[in-house]
Design an enzyme around this catalytic site. Structure first.
Site: not given
Ligand code: DON
Length: 579
Positions: A111, A389, A407, A409, A428, A431, A482
Site C-alpha cells: 500500500r 482499481t 489501485t 484509487n 490514494e 483514502d 472502492g
Molecule cells: O483502497 C481502496 O479502498 C480504494 N483506493 C480502492 C479504489 C477503487 O477500488 C476504485 N475502483 N473502482
C-alpha cells in the site's frame, strides 16, 4: 439441478451429460437477476483472471512455461500497468494474498504511504475546511507508490522464474504497442481535458491532438513506460526507487507542488503481514488485514449472517437481503471507528471478528424494521466519481493461488503523469480521513484511526481473498469498486457457497450495497424483484436503484474434480485465460 460437465476449453452449454469430468450444482434459488449469461472459462492446469485479455494471456504463458502462480501474478501485474493504465500501475499500490502449494497463507502489503512531509491537516484551509479536490487531483494527492516494491518482494519470496523473464512481456507490450479496447480508448478520451489541465505536454501518450480521439483497435505505444520497465527489469526495486525513474518522479513532484521526496522513495518498504484466516462454516476465509479493512470486514459480514438459513431463503430474497444490509451497516460503522494502519494505531482485529463481539453488535437487529444508521453513529453524504482499481486472480497446477488487488484509487489516479517516465501517479491520499467525519470520494468517513501521519498507510477497502474448503484450495476472488469492494466480494462468495451458483453465475448475479452512511441501499438495476423490494420498503429501507454497476470481479473456483473455472466480470472487459 443442472449438470455441468466439461473438458478444457468447452463451455458448459456445449457439454453433454457424461462428457468426462463433471460436477453437480443445484439451480440457484432466489429473487435476483443476472447481469448477463456469460459463461465461465474452464481449464485443468492453470488460470489467470484479470481486467484485460492481453494481461491474462501474459500470465497464462508464464504458467505454461513452468512458472508458478507468483511468477504469473507478477508478469500479469506489469502487463496490466501497460494495457490497463486506468488502474494497472507503477505509481500505485495494493495488496496480495497468497496460499502456496503447501497451504501456507501469506499477505503482502504494498500500500502507498503518506509522504514524510505529509501531515494531518494538509488538505484543510485556514478555517479548517477541506480544500475541494486537493486530495484527489494533482501532485499533492499522491501517496508514495508501493507496487514495484511489492512485486519485487513477491518474486523474491515465492517466484521461480527469472525477474527479467517476468518483465519482458510488459516491456514488449509498451514498446510495440497494444490494440486499444473500446473501454481503454473511451477511458482516455473521457479524461482528455483533465490530463491536459494537470500535465500539459507530459500527457503525450494519453492525449491525442486537439481534435483527435483514441479509437478501438488502434495500436497504443508507450515508449517512456517501456524505459521505466527496463530500469525495473535491470535493477529491481532500485530501478524505480532510485536512479533515473526516482529523479523523474521527484522532479515531477517539484514541478507541480507535490511533496514526495527521494527520502520517501528510498525508505519505502513492502511488508509481509499476518493474513486474516478465519473460519466460516467449513470454509477458511483468507484475506487482507489492515491497512485494508477488507479481510476484517468480510469475516464480520459472514459471521453475522452465519446463524441464518440463507440458502433456504434464496439469494436476493427479502430476508437474505435484509440480513446482509444490517450486517453491512454495522460492519462499515466499525470500519470508520476502528480501522487504520496497524503500524500507527492499535486496531482490535481479533476482537472485531470474535463471535461474542458480533453477537453484541447484532443485539439491535429487528426483523420487522430497518435499523437507523443515526442510532449507530452520525450522518454524511457521499460523493461519487468514476474510479479505478483492478484485481487479478491466479491459480497454478500445483495449487498455489495469488489474489492481488491494486489501485491508483481514482481513474488514472491523480491524473499526474510522471514526465519522461510514462506512468500515472495515484491519488490514494484521499483514502485517509482528511478531516474527521468528512466523506472521501466513496462516501466513507473516518476518524482518528485513519488520520494522516507521515509514513502512514491510508485505510483501504481492497479485499483480495482466497477461500479454502475442507482445508483445500476452493476459490480466489476480488474486485475494484472502492467502498463497494467488500460487499461485492461478500455477495459473490455467498452466491457460491450458500446459493449453489457457479463462479461465473455468482459474478454475473446483480448486486447491492449498504455502507452504514449514507443510510441507503444501492442496488444494481433489477437486483431485487418487486416482491422483495416491497417487503424491504415496508420495513423502512431506503433503496436506490442505480445505472452504475457494482464490481469488476476476477475470480477462480476449483471444482471438486479439480477443474478450474475462471470467472471474469461481464460488466467490464475482464477476461479469464486458462490452459
Ligand atoms: O483502497 C481502496 O479502498 C480504494 N483506493 C480502492 C479504489 C477503487 O477500488 C476504485 N475502483 N473502482
Amino acid at each position: 439441478m443442472f449438470l455441468l460437465s466439461c473438458k478444457t476449453g468447452q463451455k458448459p452449454s456445449q457439454i453433454k451429460s457424461g462428457d468426462g469430468l463433471f460436477q453437480l450444482f443445484e439451480e440457484p434459488v432466489g429473487r435476483g437477476t443476472f447481469y448477463s449469461d456469460k459463461e465461465g472459462v474452464f481449464a485443468e492446469k492453470g488460470m489467470v483472471a484479470s481486467a484485460h485479455v492481453a494481461a491474462s494471456k501474459v500470465g497464462t504463458e508464464i504458467l505454461k512455461s513452468g512458472g508458478n502462480a507468483a511468477d504469473a501474478a507478477v508478469a500479469t501485474f506489469f502487463a496490466l500497468a501497460v494495457v490497463h493504465p486506468f488502474a494497472g500501475n507503477l505509481g500505485g499500490g495494493g495488496f496480495a494474498v497468497i496460499r502456496d502449494s503447501e497451504g501456507q497463507k501469506l499477505a503482502l502489503d504494498f500500500r502507498e504511504k503518506a509522504p514524510l512531509k505529509g501531515h494531518k491537516d494538509m488538505y484543510l484551509d485556514e478555517s479548517r475546511d477541506v480544500i475541494k479536490g486537493l486530495s484527489r487531483l494533482g501532485h499533492l494527492a499522491s501517496g508514495v507508490p508501493g507496487s514495484v516494491a511489492g512485486m519485487v518482494e513477491l518474486h523474491e519470496k515465492l517466484g521461480s522464474k527469472s525477474w527479467k523473464q517476468l518483465l519482458t512481456p510488459a516491456i514488449e507490450l509498451a514498446e510495440n504497442g497494444v490494440k486499444l479496447t473500446s473501454g481503454q480508448a473511451g477511458g482516455m478520451n473521457r479524461y482528455k481535458s483533465t490530463f491536459q489541465k494537470i500535465n500539459g505536454a507530459a500527457t503525450v501518450y494519453y492525449v491525442k491532438g486537439d481534435s483527435l480521439e483514441f479509437a478501438e483497435g488502434e495500436v497504443f505505444i508507450q515508449k517512456d513506460l517501456a524505459e521505466s520497465l527496463r530500469r525495473i527489469r535491470d535493477s529491481g526495486a532500485k530501478g524505480f526507487y532510485e536512479g533515473e525513474t526516482a529523479n523523474l518522479l521527484v522532479a515531477e513532484m517539484e514541478k507541480g507542488g507535490g511533496i514526495i521526496s527521494h527520502e520517501d522513495l528510498e525508505t519505502y518498504d513492502a511488508v509481509w503481514r499476518d493474513a486474516i484466516a478465519k473460519k466460516y462454516k467449513d470454509y477458511n476465509i483468507i484475506s487482507m488485514p489492515p491497512p485494508s479493512s477488507g479481510g476484517v470486514a468480510l469475516v464480520q459480514l459472514l459471521r453475522l449472517v452465519e446463524p441464518y438459513p440463507l440458502k433456504e431463503w434464496g439469494w436476493n430474497s427479502a430476508n437474505t437481503t435484509q440480513l446482509m444490509i444490517e450486517a453491512e451497516r454495522r460492519v462499515y460503522a466499525d470500519r470508520a471507528k476502528w480501522l487504520g494502519d496497524v503500524d500507527f494505531v492499535k486496531v482490535p482485529i481479533t476482537e472485531l471478528m470474535s463471535y461474542p463481539y458480533l453477537e453484541e453488535r447484532w443485539a439491535s437487529f429487528k426483523e420487522n424494521k430497518a435499523s437507523d444508521s443515526r442510532e449507530i453513529s452520525g450522518g454524511a453524504v457521499p460523493f461519487y466519481e468514476s474510479d479505478e482499481t483492478t484485481h487479478l486472480s491466479v491459480v497454478d497446477k500445483e495449487g498455489m493461488a495469488v489474489s492481488i488487488t491494486t489501485t491508483l484509487n481514482g481513474a488514472f489516479g491523480s491524473k499526474v503523469v510522471v514526465d519522461g517516465a510514462g506512468f500515472f501517479m495515484n491519488n490514494e491520499m484521499d483514502d485517509f480521513s482528511v478531516k474527521a467525519g468528512v466523506p472521501n470520494m466513496f462516501g466513507l468517513i473516518g476518524n482518528k484511526a485513519n488520520e494522516i501521519q507521515p509514513g502512514k498507510r491510508m485505510l483501504s477497502s481492497m479485499t483480495p481473498t482466497i477461500v479454502e474448503k475442507d482445508d483445500k484450495l476452493f476459490m480466489v476472488l476480488g474486485t475494484p469498486g472502492g467502498s463497494t469492494i467488500i460487499t461485492s466480494v461478500y455477495q459473490t462468495l455467498l452466491n457460491v457457497i450458500e446459493h449453489g451458483m457457479t463462479m461465473q453465475q455468482a459474478v454475473n448475479a446483480r448486486k447491492f450495497h449498504h455502507q452504514w452512511l449514507p443510510d441507503k441501499t444501492f442496488i444494481e438495476k433489477d437486483a431485487l424483484d418487486l416482491e422483495a423490494l416491497q417487503v424491504l420498503l415496508n420495513k423502512g429501507y431506503t433503496i436506490e436503484s442505480q445505472t452504475r454497476t457494482l464490481g469488476w470481479m476476477d475470480c477462480i473456483l476449483v471444482h471438486p474434480n479439480g477443474m478450474l473455472e475462471g470467472a471474469s466480470d461481464p460488466r467490464g472487459e475482464n477476461t479469464s485465460v486458462g490452459y
